[in-house]
Design a protein around this motif. Structure first.
Motif, PDB file in Angstrom:
ATOM      1  N   LEU A 171      83.602 -61.449 157.238  1.00 47.80           N
ATOM      2  CA  LEU A 171      82.529 -62.180 157.748  1.00 47.80           C
ATOM      3  C   LEU A 171      82.792 -62.473 159.305  1.00 47.80           C
ATOM      4  O   LEU A 171      82.014 -62.704 160.263  1.00 47.80           O
ATOM      5  CB  LEU A 171      82.084 -63.122 156.834  1.00 47.80           C
ATOM      6  N   VAL A 172      83.843 -63.002 159.461  1.00 47.37           N
ATOM      7  CA  VAL A 172      84.523 -63.655 160.704  1.00 47.37           C
ATOM      8  C   VAL A 172      86.028 -63.779 160.715  1.00 47.37           C
ATOM      9  O   VAL A 172      86.768 -63.873 159.876  1.00 47.37           O
ATOM     10  CB  VAL A 172      83.792 -64.753 161.138  1.00 47.37           C
ATOM     11  N   GLU A 173      86.564 -63.472 161.764  1.00 46.39           N
ATOM     12  CA  GLU A 173      88.047 -63.727 161.783  1.00 46.39           C
ATOM     13  C   GLU A 173      88.389 -65.340 162.412  1.00 46.39           C
ATOM     14  O   GLU A 173      87.740 -65.634 163.199  1.00 46.39           O
ATOM     15  CB  GLU A 173      88.665 -62.635 162.987  1.00 46.39           C
ATOM     16  N   THR A 174      89.446 -65.539 161.990  1.00 48.94           N
ATOM     17  CA  THR A 174      89.874 -66.988 162.575  1.00 48.94           C
ATOM     18  C   THR A 174      91.362 -66.855 162.960  1.00 48.94           C
ATOM     19  O   THR A 174      92.102 -65.927 162.474  1.00 48.94           O
ATOM     20  CB  THR A 174      89.771 -67.941 161.360  1.00 48.94           C
ATOM     21  N   ASP A 175      91.793 -67.841 163.496  1.00 53.94           N
ATOM     22  CA  ASP A 175      93.190 -68.066 163.643  1.00 53.94           C
ATOM     23  C   ASP A 175      94.344 -67.772 162.575  1.00 53.94           C
ATOM     24  O   ASP A 175      95.494 -67.475 162.721  1.00 53.94           O
ATOM     25  CB  ASP A 175      93.702 -69.232 164.447  1.00 53.94           C
ATOM     26  N   GLY A 218      93.403 -65.851 159.882  1.00 50.19           N
ATOM     27  CA  GLY A 218      92.943 -64.900 158.982  1.00 50.19           C
ATOM     28  C   GLY A 218      91.393 -64.743 158.753  1.00 50.19           C
ATOM     29  O   GLY A 218      90.775 -65.694 159.246  1.00 50.19           O
ATOM     30  N   PRO A 219      90.927 -63.676 158.145  1.00 43.32           N
ATOM     31  CA  PRO A 219      89.600 -63.493 157.766  1.00 43.32           C
ATOM     32  C   PRO A 219      89.113 -64.093 156.865  1.00 43.32           C
ATOM     33  O   PRO A 219      89.471 -64.639 155.840  1.00 43.32           O
ATOM     34  CB  PRO A 219      89.515 -61.878 157.685  1.00 43.32           C
ATOM     35  N   LEU A 220      87.688 -64.431 157.080  1.00 38.77           N
ATOM     36  CA  LEU A 220      86.770 -65.145 155.879  1.00 38.77           C
ATOM     37  C   LEU A 220      86.297 -64.067 155.303  1.00 38.77           C
ATOM     38  O   LEU A 220      85.349 -62.975 155.886  1.00 38.77           O
ATOM     39  CB  LEU A 220      85.924 -65.971 156.781  1.00 38.77           C
ATOM     40  N   VAL A 221      86.681 -63.706 154.115  1.00 38.43           N
ATOM     41  CA  VAL A 221      86.245 -62.450 153.229  1.00 38.43           C
ATOM     42  C   VAL A 221      85.403 -62.804 151.946  1.00 38.43           C
ATOM     43  O   VAL A 221      85.455 -63.868 151.543  1.00 38.43           O
ATOM     44  CB  VAL A 221      87.550 -61.896 152.691  1.00 38.43           C
ATOM     45  N   VAL A 222      84.592 -61.951 152.051  1.00 40.03           N
ATOM     46  CA  VAL A 222      83.756 -61.900 150.760  1.00 40.03           C
ATOM     47  C   VAL A 222      83.592 -60.593 149.824  1.00 40.03           C
ATOM     48  O   VAL A 222      84.137 -59.601 150.576  1.00 40.03           O
ATOM     49  CB  VAL A 222      81.940 -62.094 151.131  1.00 40.03           C
ATOM     50  N   TRP A 223      83.802 -60.789 148.605  1.00 42.49           N
ATOM     51  CA  TRP A 223      83.929 -59.656 147.805  1.00 42.49           C
ATOM     52  C   TRP A 223      83.004 -59.636 146.885  1.00 42.49           C
ATOM     53  O   TRP A 223      82.317 -60.413 146.484  1.00 42.49           O
ATOM     54  CB  TRP A 223      85.275 -60.062 146.801  1.00 42.49           C
ATOM     55  N   ARG A 224      82.415 -58.513 146.893  1.00 44.57           N
ATOM     56  CA  ARG A 224      81.320 -58.038 146.225  1.00 44.57           C
ATOM     57  C   ARG A 224      81.514 -56.946 145.168  1.00 44.57           C
ATOM     58  O   ARG A 224      82.255 -55.878 145.134  1.00 44.57           O
ATOM     59  CB  ARG A 224      80.126 -57.378 147.096  1.00 44.57           C
ATOM     60  N   ARG A 225      80.881 -56.853 144.015  1.00 45.78           N
ATOM     61  CA  ARG A 225      80.612 -55.740 142.869  1.00 45.78           C
ATOM     62  C   ARG A 225      79.251 -55.809 142.598  1.00 45.78           C
ATOM     63  O   ARG A 225      78.980 -56.708 141.894  1.00 45.78           O
ATOM     64  CB  ARG A 225      81.683 -55.822 141.776  1.00 45.78           C
ATOM     65  N   LEU A 226      78.437 -54.833 142.723  1.00 48.61           N
ATOM     66  CA  LEU A 226      77.280 -54.560 142.394  1.00 48.61           C
ATOM     67  C   LEU A 226      77.108 -54.578 140.890  1.00 48.61           C
ATOM     68  O   LEU A 226      77.945 -53.902 140.160  1.00 48.61           O
ATOM     69  CB  LEU A 226      76.521 -53.495 143.290  1.00 48.61           C
TER      70      LEU A 226
END
Ligand SMILES: [Zn+2]
Length: 248
Positions: A32-36, A38-46
């Protein structure tokens, strides 16, 4: 502030570990966005079933939530008939520094109305662009309690069996926090704050209020006691998530 027996969360190892087990379980990630830190990550499984959204790590000094989601992923908890969204580490710079706030000093869990932080701006936009979940669960910890407690925000029918089921599931590790007041709120019962869908501070929306404003009908926020052993806190969070998904 240095706290006795504080557990050191291994942030550099967390995202790679989550990636290994998440991919193995069929989840796909999105940054979703990079920070100093590391990334802010979302995980999905439909899935074709109900939509459940789990969040943790928005306060960087509350490691049990991220570790519980990692443990549940490792344990194969996430059933295939549910549509899952998981944000296991919403505050990368806070988690890297073991600080509640992000590196800019913002409490991300009070930023969902004004959205001044890059993390919440990206996260809120992502959430708002998707179908509203049927259940939201957020994992937190609290330094000022000795027991477990939860917040419930419920826009639909009242059903005390849900909160009772979650509190009972956690009892092998922690008793429900005694009332009458918990975290500045009058408890409905021991361990249970039944919260209106309005923020305590009008401009300081936490994520749970944002989700309610989006129309999410039911949310639980779990709080484990930070002074207790990390293994018990993680086990309690896992038990609470399992119970929430069962009673829902
Ligand atoms: Zn918190």
């Amino acid at each position: 502030m240095v706290r006795a027996m504080e557990f050191l969360f291994d942030w550099p190892e967390f995202l790679p570990a989550f990636e290994r087990v998440g991919k193995h379980a069929g989840f796909a990630s999105e940054i979703l966005v990079e920070t100093d830190a590391g990334p802010l990550v979302v995980w999905r499984r439909l899935g074709n079933g109900r939509r459940v959204y789990l969040s943790a790590g928005i306060h960087g000094d509350e490691p049990a939530g991220p570790l519980a989601l990692l443990e549940l992923m490792r344990a194969g908890f996430f059933a295939c008939d549910t549509d899952w969204t998981i944000c296991p580490a919403l505050n990368p710079t806070g988690l890297a520094n073991a600080c509640r706030d992000n590196a800019q000093g913002t409490d991300l869990n009070r930023d969902y109305r004004l959205q001044r932080s890059r993390e919440v701006t990206a996260h809120a936009a992502w959430l708002a662009a998707r179908a509203v979940p049927d259940l939201f669960v957020s994992l937190h910890e609290d330094w000022e309690v000795s027991g477990f407690y939860l917040y419930e925000i419920n826009l639909g029918a009242d059903d005390p069996r849900r909160a009772h089921g979650i509190i009972d599931a956690v009892k092998p590790w922690f008793p429900p926090e005694a009332g009458p007041e918990i975290d500045g709120h009058l408890a409905r019962e021991e361990g249970w704050i039944f919260h209106e869908a309005e923020a305590d501070v009008p401009e300081g929306w936490p994520e749970a209020i944002f989700m309610a404003k989006l129309g999410c009908p039911l949310s639980f926020t779990f709080e484990t006691p930070s002074h207790e052993a990390i293994a018990a806190r993680v086990a309690a969070q896992c038990a609470a998530v399992r119970a929430a998904c069962r009673v829902f």
